[in-house]
Design a protein around this motif. Structure first.
Motif, PDB file in Angstrom:
ATOM      1  N   LEU A 179       9.432   5.743   4.213  1.00 41.12           N
ATOM      2  CA  LEU A 179      10.166   6.985   3.939  1.00 41.12           C
ATOM      3  C   LEU A 179      10.274   7.854   5.190  1.00 41.12           C
ATOM      4  CD1 LEU A 179       8.795   7.932   0.424  1.00 41.12           C
ATOM      5  CD2 LEU A 179      11.120   7.297   0.996  1.00 41.12           C
ATOM      6  N   THR A 180       9.208   7.902   5.979  1.00 44.16           N
ATOM      7  CA  THR A 180       9.230   8.672   7.219  1.00 44.16           C
ATOM      8  C   THR A 180      10.217   8.066   8.211  1.00 44.16           C
ATOM      9  OG1 THR A 180       6.915   9.236   6.854  1.00 44.16           O
ATOM     10  CG2 THR A 180       7.776   9.603   9.062  1.00 44.16           C
ATOM     11  N   LEU A 181      10.236   6.744   8.306  1.00 44.16           N
ATOM     12  CA  LEU A 181      11.190   6.073   9.190  1.00 44.16           C
ATOM     13  C   LEU A 181      12.627   6.380   8.772  1.00 44.16           C
ATOM     14  CD1 LEU A 181      11.744   4.001  11.478  1.00 44.16           C
ATOM     15  CD2 LEU A 181      11.742   2.256   9.677  1.00 44.16           C
ATOM     16  N   PHE A 182      12.909   6.332   7.465  1.00 42.05           N
ATOM     17  CA  PHE A 182      14.256   6.655   6.992  1.00 42.05           C
ATOM     18  C   PHE A 182      14.624   8.097   7.317  1.00 42.05           C
ATOM     19  CE2 PHE A 182      16.835   8.626   3.663  1.00 42.05           C
ATOM     20  CZ  PHE A 182      18.025   7.940   3.885  1.00 42.05           C
ATOM     21  N   ALA A 183      13.713   9.037   7.064  1.00 42.48           N
ATOM     22  CA  ALA A 183      14.005  10.449   7.350  1.00 42.48           C
ATOM     23  C   ALA A 183      14.243  10.657   8.847  1.00 42.48           C
ATOM     24  CB  ALA A 183      12.855  11.325   6.862  1.00 42.48           C
ATOM     25  N   GLY A 184      13.469   9.986   9.692  1.00 39.71           N
ATOM     26  CA  GLY A 184      13.663  10.109  11.133  1.00 39.71           C
ATOM     27  C   GLY A 184      14.999   9.542  11.591  1.00 39.71           C
ATOM     28  N   LEU A 185      15.375   8.376  11.063  1.00 37.53           N
ATOM     29  CA  LEU A 185      16.665   7.784  11.423  1.00 37.53           C
ATOM     30  C   LEU A 185      17.826   8.641  10.938  1.00 37.53           C
ATOM     31  CD1 LEU A 185      15.990   4.003  10.761  1.00 37.53           C
ATOM     32  CD2 LEU A 185      16.263   5.139  12.970  1.00 37.53           C
ATOM     33  N   PHE A 186      17.709   9.182   9.736  1.00 34.70           N
ATOM     34  CA  PHE A 186      18.761  10.051   9.202  1.00 34.70           C
ATOM     35  C   PHE A 186      18.905  11.315  10.045  1.00 34.70           C
ATOM     36  CE2 PHE A 186      20.399  13.313   6.332  1.00 34.70           C
ATOM     37  CZ  PHE A 186      21.546  12.677   5.874  1.00 34.70           C
ATOM     38  N   THR A 187      17.787  11.910  10.429  1.00 35.70           N
ATOM     39  CA  THR A 187      17.815  13.116  11.252  1.00 35.70           C
ATOM     40  C   THR A 187      18.393  12.815  12.638  1.00 35.70           C
ATOM     41  OG1 THR A 187      15.876  13.913  10.068  1.00 35.70           O
ATOM     42  CG2 THR A 187      16.386  14.993  12.152  1.00 35.70           C
ATOM     43  N   ALA A 188      18.022  11.667  13.207  1.00 38.80           N
ATOM     44  CA  ALA A 188      18.559  11.288  14.519  1.00 38.80           C
ATOM     45  C   ALA A 188      20.066  11.072  14.449  1.00 38.80           C
ATOM     46  CB  ALA A 188      17.860  10.034  15.022  1.00 38.80           C
ATOM     47  N   PHE A 189      20.541  10.432  13.393  1.00 40.09           N
ATOM     48  CA  PHE A 189      21.978  10.222  13.236  1.00 40.09           C
ATOM     49  C   PHE A 189      22.713  11.553  13.060  1.00 40.09           C
ATOM     50  CE2 PHE A 189      25.694   9.461  10.494  1.00 40.09           C
ATOM     51  CZ  PHE A 189      26.418   8.635  11.349  1.00 40.09           C
ATOM     52  N   ALA A 190      22.156  12.458  12.249  1.00 44.98           N
ATOM     53  CA  ALA A 190      22.783  13.771  12.057  1.00 44.98           C
ATOM     54  C   ALA A 190      22.813  14.556  13.367  1.00 44.98           C
ATOM     55  CB  ALA A 190      22.041  14.556  10.986  1.00 44.98           C
ATOM     56  N   GLY A 191      21.744  14.474  14.155  1.00 44.03           N
ATOM     57  CA  GLY A 191      21.720  15.147  15.453  1.00 44.03           C
ATOM     58  C   GLY A 191      22.729  14.560  16.424  1.00 44.03           C
ATOM     59  N   LEU A 192      22.883  13.244  16.400  1.00 42.39           N
ATOM     60  CA  LEU A 192      23.870  12.588  17.263  1.00 42.39           C
ATOM     61  C   LEU A 192      25.288  13.015  16.894  1.00 42.39           C
ATOM     62  CD1 LEU A 192      24.407  10.391  19.452  1.00 42.39           C
ATOM     63  CD2 LEU A 192      24.669   8.798  17.532  1.00 42.39           C
ATOM     64  N   SER A 225       0.835  -1.202   0.000  1.00 41.10           N
ATOM     65  CA  SER A 225       0.000   0.000   0.000  1.00 41.10           C
ATOM     66  C   SER A 225       0.870   1.252   0.000  1.00 41.10           C
ATOM     67  CB  SER A 225      -0.907   0.004   1.230  1.00 41.10           C
ATOM     68  OG  SER A 225      -0.148   0.248   2.383  1.00 41.10           O
ATOM     69  N   PRO A 226       0.333   2.367  -0.472  1.00 41.96           N
ATOM     70  CA  PRO A 226       1.094   3.619  -0.437  1.00 41.96           C
ATOM     71  C   PRO A 226       1.378   4.090   0.988  1.00 41.96           C
ATOM     72  CG  PRO A 226      -0.947   3.901  -1.695  1.00 41.96           C
ATOM     73  CD  PRO A 226      -0.907   2.501  -1.193  1.00 41.96           C
ATOM     74  N   PHE A 227       0.535   3.699   1.935  1.00 40.61           N
ATOM     75  CA  PHE A 227       0.749   4.099   3.325  1.00 40.61           C
ATOM     76  C   PHE A 227       2.002   3.432   3.885  1.00 40.61           C
ATOM     77  CE2 PHE A 227      -3.869   4.312   2.612  1.00 40.61           C
ATOM     78  CZ  PHE A 227      -4.001   5.692   2.708  1.00 40.61           C
ATOM     79  N   LYS A 228       2.243   2.197   3.482  1.00 39.93           N
ATOM     80  CA  LYS A 228       3.453   1.507   3.932  1.00 39.93           C
ATOM     81  C   LYS A 228       4.691   2.192   3.343  1.00 39.93           C
ATOM     82  CE  LYS A 228       5.614  -3.010   4.188  1.00 39.93           C
ATOM     83  NZ  LYS A 228       5.502  -4.430   3.906  1.00 39.93           N
TER      84      LYS A 228
END
Length: 153
Positions: free
Chosen positions: A98-111, A90-93
Motif C-alpha cells: 500500500l505504501t509503494l502504491f501511494a508513493g507511485l501515485f504521488t510521484a505520478f501526480a507530482g510529475l 504477512s500484514p507488513f507485506k
C-alpha cells in the motif's frame, strides 16, 4: 426436561474449547489439526485443510475442488472454496505494498503537476470591470453580475 437441555447447551464444543489469542502470519483455517468433537458421531473427523489451498486441476468437481464420494468437512461453510479468502502473507507485506502504491501515485501526480504546460492562449479580458454595468450590476446584489467575477488571475 429444561435442566437437561440447559446442560446439553452448556456442554457444546464452543464452550469446551478454550479461546487462544495469538499472533499469526496465516489463516487458522488451514492448519491441518484434527479437532476432537464428541458431537460428530460416525461422521469422519477431517483435518482442518481449506479447499482453497488445493490445486485447480484433477478434481471431479473442479468448481468446489472435490472428488465424487469424498466426505465433506463438517465446517464446509468456512473450509470450502466459497468461504472468505485465505491470506498467507504477512500484514507488513500488505502495508509495504500500500505504501509503494501511494508513493507511485504521488510521484505520478507530482510529475504531471510539474510538466503540465501553460495555456496556449492569452486569457480573455473584459472592459468596465468585467462588464458589470452592461449586465445590470447593482450595489448589494447577492450574486454578482459580471463576466467571470471571481477570477483572481
Amino acid at each position: 426436561m429444561l435442566r437437561s437441555s440447559t446442560s446439553r447447551l452448556l456442554s457444546t464444543r464452543l464452550i469446551q474449547r478454550p479461546v487462544v489469542m495469538s499472533a499469526r502470519t496465516q489463516s487458522t483455517l488451514d492448519t491441518g489439526e484434527v479437532i476432537q468433537d464428541p458431537q460428530i458421531g460416525d461422521y469422519p473427523n477431517l483435518p482442518r485443510y481449506s479447499s482453497q489451498s488445493r490445486g485447480p486441476f484433477g478434481w471431479d468437481d473442479p468448481q468446489d475442488k472435490r472428488n465424487f464420494g469424498e466426505a465433506v468437512h463438517e465446517e464446509d461453510e468456512i473450509m470450502g472454496v466459497w468461504a472468505p479468502d485465505l491470506h498467507t502473507y504477512s500484514p507488513f507485506k500488505a502495508i509495504a505494498q500500500l505504501t509503494l502504491f501511494a508513493g507511485l501515485f504521488t510521484a505520478f501526480a507530482g510529475l504531471v503537476y510539474t510538466s503540465y504546460p501553460e495555456r496556449p492562449a492569452v486569457k480573455r479580458t473584459y472592459p468596465n470591470d468585467g462588464l458589470k454595468e452592461s449586465l445590470g450590476y447593482r450595489e448589494g446584489d447577492i450574486r454578482p453580475r459580471g463576466a467571470r467575477p471571481d477570477d483572481s488571475e
